[in-house]
Design an enzyme around this catalytic site. Sequence first.
Site, short mmCIF file in Angstrom:
data_model
loop_
_atom_site.label_atom_id
_atom_site.label_comp_id
_atom_site.label_asym_id
_atom_site.label_seq_id
_atom_site.Cartn_x
_atom_site.Cartn_y
_atom_site.Cartn_z
N PRO A 87 0.96 -1.21 0.06
CG PRO A 87 -0.65 -1.20 1.61
CD PRO A 87 0.78 -2.01 1.05
CB CYS A 88 2.20 3.57 -2.11
SG CYS A 88 3.20 1.94 -2.20
CD GLN A 89 -1.30 4.89 2.12
OE1 GLN A 89 -0.30 5.14 3.00
NE2 GLN A 89 -1.88 3.37 1.31
CG PHE A 91 1.75 7.15 -5.85
CD1 PHE A 91 2.25 5.87 -5.13
CD2 PHE A 91 0.19 6.62 -6.19
CE1 PHE A 91 1.80 4.29 -4.92
CE2 PHE A 91 -0.29 5.17 -5.96
CZ PHE A 91 1.00 4.11 -5.57
CG ASN A 107 5.12 6.14 -0.58
OD1 ASN A 107 3.54 5.91 -0.29
ND2 ASN A 107 5.42 7.19 -1.06
#
Length: 337
Positions: A87-89, A91, A107
């Site tokens: 999970p990456c917030q 971008f 990240n």
Amino acid sequence: MHRKGKDIKALKYIDLFSGAGGFSLGFDRSGFQNIFSVDIQKDFCKTYKANFPSHTLIEEDITKLSDERIIALTKGNDVDVVIGGPPCQGFSIAGNIGRKFIDDPRNKLFQEFVRVVKVTNPKYFVMENVARLYTHNKHLTRKEIVADFNKLGYTVECKILNSADYGVPQVRKRVIFIGSRVNETIVFPDISHTEHLTVKDALSNLPKLKSGEESTLLNHKAMNHTQQMLDKMGFIKDGEGREKIPLNLRPKSGDVRKYIKYNSAKPSITVTGDMRKVFHPFANRALTVRELARLQTFPDDFEFKSSSIAQQQQVGNAVPPLMAEAIANAVKKMLDV
């Protein structure tokens, strides 16, 4: 059983952020064997354990999983591939232009993926994420990610793949990074379905349900909608949207993907963790968890655990198993087996 693939030279994989197990299921079907999987979300882990009883699932925060423990978990195994979708917030569409992706604390889980690759030294890795990562920050984010793995000695390529091209009755575009430390040529799966499967193909043979009804089929229970919601959706036909609802009843804001009915003649829109206001093309109700799972290509004996909302999240967050299997077969091809 659908979760026991053939043993092909005992190919081994690790699944990070494994969720309900869509990625694992695809790799199992391709003949890979699981070394261990990791996820922190209890509801997702209940489902994973129920469907993969022979797998080793580490149910904890990956940031607390030490290098020493990872080494112990992989002892006696050559790791062929590490897979996962961290999970990456960092971008979002608004983005963080000018700020390095790697340095963004949001990240951290991507950094954990890199750490596990460094510790386990797999022949390959496969990382999945949302399509917008490909162009984020004028393509600098993608280049930054590739460079991070290059430093570990991996040749890396990435592409945006559409699940509908691999027999999934759903348009779901995801960026896929594949890295290799043993091969300079990266192989992505060939498109297997130029003619896409449709919502009708996926759902037509399931038991018919009305709002609030339940079937004996696993996870096939219809949501009990309010009369107000049923009245709104009653104005919409197969493939139509909120513009068919009279102005005095029409929702004024919200996700444009809501208050529509699936187009039965096309692949589904992207399945997400909340599809409660996207309705069945023929029945005046939202899709059941089993119907959403069909659109993701989970088999009917794959049981989703916990509350109905948690089940929807599990289905919506998953890598479609058929797409995962196509990727696994591409990795097998590179491993020459």
